[in-house]
Design an enzyme around this catalytic site. Structure first.
Site, PDB file in Angstrom:
ATOM      1  N   MET A 213      15.128 -59.665 -23.261  1.00 47.02           N
ATOM      2  CA  MET A 213      15.276 -58.366 -22.517  1.00 47.02           C
ATOM      3  C   MET A 213      14.832 -58.708 -21.222  1.00 47.02           C
ATOM      4  O   MET A 213      14.002 -59.234 -21.235  1.00 47.02           O
ATOM      5  CB  MET A 213      15.152 -57.021 -23.336  1.00 47.02           C
ATOM      6  CG  MET A 213      15.333 -55.798 -22.601  1.00 47.02           C
ATOM      7  SD  MET A 213      15.061 -54.364 -23.343  1.00 47.02           S
ATOM      8  CE  MET A 213      15.020 -52.925 -21.904  1.00 47.02           C
TER       9      MET A 213
ATOM     10  N   ASP B 235      13.090 -61.576 -16.694  1.00 44.55           N
ATOM     11  CA  ASP B 235      12.014 -62.729 -16.455  1.00 44.55           C
ATOM     12  C   ASP B 235      12.977 -64.171 -16.520  1.00 44.55           C
ATOM     13  O   ASP B 235      13.546 -64.282 -17.495  1.00 44.55           O
ATOM     14  CB  ASP B 235      10.995 -62.828 -17.455  1.00 44.55           C
ATOM     15  CG  ASP B 235       9.877 -63.589 -17.295  1.00 44.55           C
ATOM     16  OD1 ASP B 235       9.737 -64.137 -16.157  1.00 44.55           O
ATOM     17  OD2 ASP B 235       9.174 -63.945 -17.965  1.00 44.55           O
TER      18      ASP B 235
ATOM     19  N   HIS C   1       7.886 -65.249 -25.011  1.00 40.77           N
ATOM     20  CA  HIS C   1       7.060 -64.179 -24.884  1.00 40.77           C
ATOM     21  C   HIS C   1       6.240 -63.713 -26.230  1.00 40.77           C
ATOM     22  O   HIS C   1       7.059 -63.163 -27.269  1.00 40.77           O
ATOM     23  CB  HIS C   1       7.852 -62.863 -24.120  1.00 40.77           C
ATOM     24  CG  HIS C   1       8.268 -62.988 -22.961  1.00 40.77           C
ATOM     25  ND1 HIS C   1       9.509 -62.417 -22.539  1.00 40.77           N
ATOM     26  CD2 HIS C   1       7.819 -63.827 -21.820  1.00 40.77           C
ATOM     27  CE1 HIS C   1       9.689 -62.618 -21.294  1.00 40.77           C
ATOM     28  NE2 HIS C   1       8.767 -63.570 -20.723  1.00 40.77           N
TER      29      HIS C   1
ATOM     30  N   SER D 136      12.833 -64.738 -25.091  1.00 37.24           N
ATOM     31  CA  SER D 136      11.957 -63.497 -25.371  1.00 37.24           C
ATOM     32  C   SER D 136      12.397 -63.006 -26.735  1.00 37.24           C
ATOM     33  O   SER D 136      12.483 -63.474 -27.622  1.00 37.24           O
ATOM     34  CB  SER D 136      12.096 -62.236 -24.192  1.00 37.24           C
ATOM     35  OG  SER D 136      11.080 -61.329 -24.355  1.00 37.24           O
ATOM     36  N   THR D 137      12.988 -61.535 -26.456  1.00 36.94           N
ATOM     37  CA  THR D 137      13.481 -61.005 -27.916  1.00 36.94           C
ATOM     38  C   THR D 137      14.486 -61.943 -28.647  1.00 36.94           C
ATOM     39  O   THR D 137      15.542 -62.260 -28.126  1.00 36.94           O
ATOM     40  CB  THR D 137      14.035 -59.696 -27.426  1.00 36.94           C
ATOM     41  OG1 THR D 137      12.935 -58.859 -26.625  1.00 36.94           O
ATOM     42  CG2 THR D 137      14.066 -58.881 -28.871  1.00 36.94           C
TER      43      THR D 137
END
Length: 353
Positions: A295, A298, A202, A176-177
């Protein structure tokens, strides 16, 4: 009391500014300190108060968003979230912003259904919290609604469907991030005969196609956005399309991916948990699972399911993560066999594959 995350909204559309203010202000942990129609107005506002996070449009009058982003990162680095429209042309430009130091890309909100508005609120508020965390600010996310698990897309089953352990491995990756750059480092290091890879990053729809094309141009392996029914092949990485879940499936000895709609799972679509659960079910001990910077949690439950199914599971270490949330949650849940720096992940995949 936790200090609120101070956000400055920069967009030339008055409607978009008002919508973003409404969405962000709905979260008790976020405070919108101002809105500006262009970078020059933003600078004047920042002279009064420095924000923790900036949401930034790309196309604006007087100075474009990319130029402003470069100036911010060179003079006074602040976490920046790019707020962009969903166009292929815009995707190419916006991906440059990630190279210049932007933390996240989010879809520009638009008028739609109540469900669309609620999903936009969740994604935008979570992006702000992730950006703030990337600057090592401590913040406890506020739960705004029940968080769905992978059960919403692929029900839990205690009946094993994976083949017995074989020499052919498949790799599933979640990020993700900070993941766009981390994935570049990982995939660029892999040789043409590496195991087949499925990736959930993501990212909004349309951006994943441009992101895949960009990686394909710099990596030795083939990288492309996944389509429903694509076969998993050695030397190829399939990136889950933005706004669609991706599952690993098996037909005889052939692994393939299923791309499908569904609700947000662990606050995301695509969801790492969905990919990981499907890998646990259909590939089991033939899987190498990798969870990377991001973050939230997930992927944590799905990685534990892979671990229990005999998969080799690896997490990126804290020092090399932009945000250590996702790997840390997977570690705490007991689903990780190894923790290692980003630079060592490719070697571990090859060793196990």
């Amino acid at each position: 009391m936790k200090q609120k995350i101070k956000v400055l909204v920069v967009d030339d559309s008055a409607l978009v500014r008002q919508t973003l203010i409404e969405l962000l202000s709905s979260d008790p942990g976020i405070e919108v300190i101002g809105a500006a129609g262009d970078p020059y107005a933003a600078v004047e506002r920042m002279k009064e108060i420095v924000p923790d996070v900036i949401t930034l449009d790309v196309e604006m009058p007087r100075m474009d968003g990319l130029t402003f982003l470069r100036k911010i990162m060179a003079q006074h680095p602040i976490p920046v979230i790019i707020c962009s429209t969903l166009t292929e042309q815009g995707a190419e430009t916006t991906l440059k912003a990630l190279e210049y130091g932007a933390v996240e890309i989010i879809q520009k909100p638009k008028v739609g259904t109540k469900k669309f508005f609620e999903e936009s609120r969740i994604r935008i508020c979570d992006a702000v919290k992730a950006a703030a965390s990337a600057k090592l600010r401590v913040y406890t996310p506020v739960t705004v609604r029940p968080k769905l698990t992978a059960d919403a897309v692929i029900p839990m089953s205690h009946q094993p469907k994976a083949m017995v352990k074989t020499t052919e491995k498949v790799v599933v990756v979640g990020a993700s991030t900070g993941g766009t750059e981390a994935l570049r480092v990982l995939l660029e290091a892999l040789p043409m005969d590496c195991p087949a890879i499925a990736v959930v990053q993501h990212m909004p729809e349309n951006f994943t196609a441009a992101f895949s094309k960009r990686l394909d141009g710099i990596c030795r392996i083939t990288v492309r956005e996944a389509q429903d029914g694509d076969t998993m092949l050695r030397g190829q990485a399939l990136i889950a399309p933005g706004n669609r879940h991706m599952l690993l499936k098996r037909s005889g000895a052939r692994y393939y991916v299923e791309v499908k709609d569904g609700p947000l799972v662990s606050r995301h679509r695509p969801s790492v948990d969905v990919l990981f659960r499907s890998a646990a079910r259909y590939a089991g001990a033939n899987t190498v699972g990798v969870i990377m910077t991001g973050m939230g949690d997930d992927g944590a439950k799905g990685m534990r399911e892979m671990f229990d199914a005999g998969a080799h599971t690896v997490a990126q270490d804290e020092q090399s993560c932009v945000v250590f949330g996702m790997p840390n949650e997977a570690i705490k849940l007991g689903g990780v066999r190894k923790v290692m720096p980003l630079g060592n992940l490719a070697g571990e995949i090859l060793r196990m594959g």
